[in-house]
Design an enzyme around this catalytic site. Structure first.
Site, PDB file in Angstrom:
ATOM      1  N   GLY A  95       0.889  -1.117   0.052  1.00 34.40           N
ATOM      2  CA  GLY A  95      -0.061  -0.072   0.083  1.00 34.40           C
ATOM      3  C   GLY A  95       0.935   1.054  -0.081  1.00 34.40           C
ATOM      4  O   GLY A  95       2.120   1.294   0.077  1.00 34.40           O
ATOM      5  N   PHE A  96       0.146   2.342  -0.139  1.00 35.67           N
ATOM      6  CA  PHE A  96       0.961   3.732   0.001  1.00 35.67           C
ATOM      7  C   PHE A  96       1.739   4.011   1.243  1.00 35.67           C
ATOM      8  O   PHE A  96       3.029   3.868   1.010  1.00 35.67           O
ATOM      9  CB  PHE A  96      -0.242   4.686   0.179  1.00 35.67           C
ATOM     10  CG  PHE A  96       0.388   6.180   0.645  1.00 35.67           C
ATOM     11  CD1 PHE A  96       1.453   6.608  -0.143  1.00 35.67           C
ATOM     12  CD2 PHE A  96      -0.235   6.820   1.464  1.00 35.67           C
ATOM     13  CE1 PHE A  96       1.912   7.962   0.441  1.00 35.67           C
ATOM     14  CE2 PHE A  96       0.236   8.176   1.899  1.00 35.67           C
ATOM     15  CZ  PHE A  96       1.190   8.779   1.341  1.00 35.67           C
ATOM     16  N   ASN A 110      -2.896  -8.362   0.064  1.00 37.62           N
ATOM     17  CA  ASN A 110      -4.231  -8.807  -0.660  1.00 37.62           C
ATOM     18  C   ASN A 110      -4.453  -8.183  -2.004  1.00 37.62           C
ATOM     19  O   ASN A 110      -5.054  -8.484  -2.684  1.00 37.62           O
ATOM     20  CB  ASN A 110      -5.313  -9.402  -0.081  1.00 37.62           C
ATOM     21  CG  ASN A 110      -6.300  -8.061   0.270  1.00 37.62           C
ATOM     22  OD1 ASN A 110      -5.688  -7.092   0.421  1.00 37.62           O
ATOM     23  ND2 ASN A 110      -7.342  -8.201   1.006  1.00 37.62           N
ATOM     24  N   GLY A 167      -3.537  -2.063  -1.870  1.00 39.25           N
ATOM     25  CA  GLY A 167      -2.189  -2.120  -2.371  1.00 39.25           C
ATOM     26  C   GLY A 167      -1.983  -2.338  -3.796  1.00 39.25           C
ATOM     27  O   GLY A 167      -2.874  -3.081  -4.472  1.00 39.25           O
ATOM     28  N   TYR A 200     -14.470   1.580  10.118  1.00 39.76           N
ATOM     29  CA  TYR A 200     -13.062   1.741  10.072  1.00 39.76           C
ATOM     30  C   TYR A 200     -12.822   2.456  11.370  1.00 39.76           C
ATOM     31  O   TYR A 200     -11.903   2.111  12.230  1.00 39.76           O
ATOM     32  CB  TYR A 200     -12.703   2.793   9.110  1.00 39.76           C
ATOM     33  CG  TYR A 200     -11.509   3.347   8.922  1.00 39.76           C
ATOM     34  CD1 TYR A 200     -10.196   2.327   8.579  1.00 39.76           C
ATOM     35  CD2 TYR A 200     -11.010   4.361   9.520  1.00 39.76           C
ATOM     36  CE1 TYR A 200      -9.016   2.530   8.590  1.00 39.76           C
ATOM     37  CE2 TYR A 200      -9.618   4.887   9.407  1.00 39.76           C
ATOM     38  CZ  TYR A 200      -8.797   3.758   8.681  1.00 39.76           C
ATOM     39  OH  TYR A 200      -7.266   4.326   8.771  1.00 39.76           O
ATOM     40  N   LYS A 225     -10.833   0.303  14.171  1.00 39.96           N
ATOM     41  CA  LYS A 225      -9.361   0.555  14.505  1.00 39.96           C
ATOM     42  C   LYS A 225      -9.406   0.780  16.309  1.00 39.96           C
ATOM     43  O   LYS A 225      -8.352   0.478  16.766  1.00 39.96           O
ATOM     44  CB  LYS A 225      -8.993   1.952  14.028  1.00 39.96           C
ATOM     45  CG  LYS A 225      -8.436   1.896  12.492  1.00 39.96           C
ATOM     46  CD  LYS A 225      -7.231   1.133  12.295  1.00 39.96           C
ATOM     47  CE  LYS A 225      -6.945   1.045  10.801  1.00 39.96           C
ATOM     48  NZ  LYS A 225      -5.710   0.103  10.694  1.00 39.96           N
TER      49      LYS A 225
END
Length: 344
Positions: free
Chosen positions: A29-30, A51, A55, A165, A169
């Site tokens: 990913g980033f 996965n 990404g 999210y 988290k």
């Protein structure tokens, strides 16, 4: 394209292991790809697990020539493959981080924060590995305390469109804390504030990438709400340096640490700055503010300063310049290859 790397001075509380075996979940990913780069540059062996939901293999293409880098296509909602050898450290960055992506499959997002984190923690316990959890400033919700300190408990909607999210988290922080205490693991939790830089996904819905891509394409710049809401933008190199310092801190670290840039900017100011830097004639248009979108966001980084001797080093102007150059290069490469490098 040669990347402009920034270097930092360490201090006495920072002890980086030599030639460690490190798993980076979400490593393509980033943020994960920049972390993998720094770890490979530091001579570690890195297993990049992803996965590819958000990404992208091209984010780590430059690392594939290294014999110390291994790319593993895997979803952490299943236990890590046994083929990955005993590891010394596990970084968990495996979760979509922008609303357009984490709201695509909200149940999967919640499970990645819970079951996925548990799978990685179990592997850390088996290997006696140090564990790092990438949390987020979103756990503060639409904050009623400003700036946000780590002891602020937040103002989060538990059943809103962002809750998969935000609450995911928050639960992950609890899980990491309690699992670590029960199993005697060294755990680290970072709360990430708005981060930007090269390798951002062009369609991830984040304000910096949105504005840059729209400006370069000559499209309208879309601002949600009045544009007077604020964010604090941290360049990715600064963030990753904070990650590594936190993971390898010699001192005991009790609880989460904010990592972000405390310089507050309105969304309107950001749009105007990007338009000027990109030389764009795009127009700014306004749309209704999404549900539960925070009005203000600014980290208190006192703990990062005192415990890690960390503070951001890259000014917004410099970071935006490097990020605009990246997206411009991607657009040019897309034209030469007659493929859409900006496709989802």
């Amino acid at each position: 394209m040669v990347e402009n790397r920034h270097f930092y001075n360490r201090h006495e509380n920072y002890v980086e292991p030599s030639s460690a075996v490190i798993v980076v979940a979400g490593g393509a990913g980033f943020l994960g790809s920049h972390l993998c780069t720094q770890l490979i540059d530091s001579r570690h062996s890195v297993f990049c697990v992803d996965n590819f939901h958000t990404g992208r293999p091209q984010n780590v293409e430059h690392l594939k020539a290294s014999e110390r880098f291994t790319l593993v296509h895997h979803d952490i909602n299943e236990p890590l493959p046994a083929a990955i050898p005993r590891c010394d450290q596990i970084y968990n960055l495996a979760c979509p981080a922008s609303p357009v992506h984490y709201q695509y499959d909200r149940v999967k997002t919640a499970l990645t924060c819970s079951l996925g984190t548990l799978n990685l923690l179990k592997r850390a316990a088996d290997d006696n590995a140090r564990f790092f959890q990438a949390s987020t400033s979103e756990i503060y919700g639409d904050p009623e305390v400003h700036p946000q300190t780590e002891n602020y408990r937040g103002n989060v909607n538990t059943v809103g469109p962002r809750s998969c999210y935000d609450e995911g988290k928050r639960f992950a922080e609890t899980l990491v804390t309690d699992f670590g205490a029960q199993h005697g693991l060294t755990t680290r939790i970072v709360r990430i504030f708005n981060t930007y830089g090269p390798r951002m996904h062009p369609d991830d819905g984040r304000v910096v990438s949105n504005f840059i891509v729209q400006a370069l394409r000559g499209e309208d710049i879309t601002i949600y709400g009045s544009g007077e809401q604020t964010r604090s933008f941290c360049f990715v190199d600064d963030l990753v340096e904070g990650f590594v310092r936190l993971m390898n801190a010699n001192a005991d670290i009790d609880g989460p640490i904010n990592i972000g840039n405390p310089n507050e900017t309105t969304v309107n100011q950001l749009a105007e700055q990007i338009l000027a830097m990109a030389g764009s004639s795009s127009k700014i248009v306004y749309h209704p503010l999404p549900v539960d979108d925070p009005r203000r966001r600014k980290p208190d980084i006192s703990r990062a300063l005192t415990r890690l001797n960390w503070s951001p080093q890259v000014p917004l102007q410099d970071g935006l310049s490097r990020t605009i150059a990246y997206f411009l290069d991607e657009m040019r490469n897309s034209g030469r290859n007659q493929t859409n490098a900006f496709a989802s």
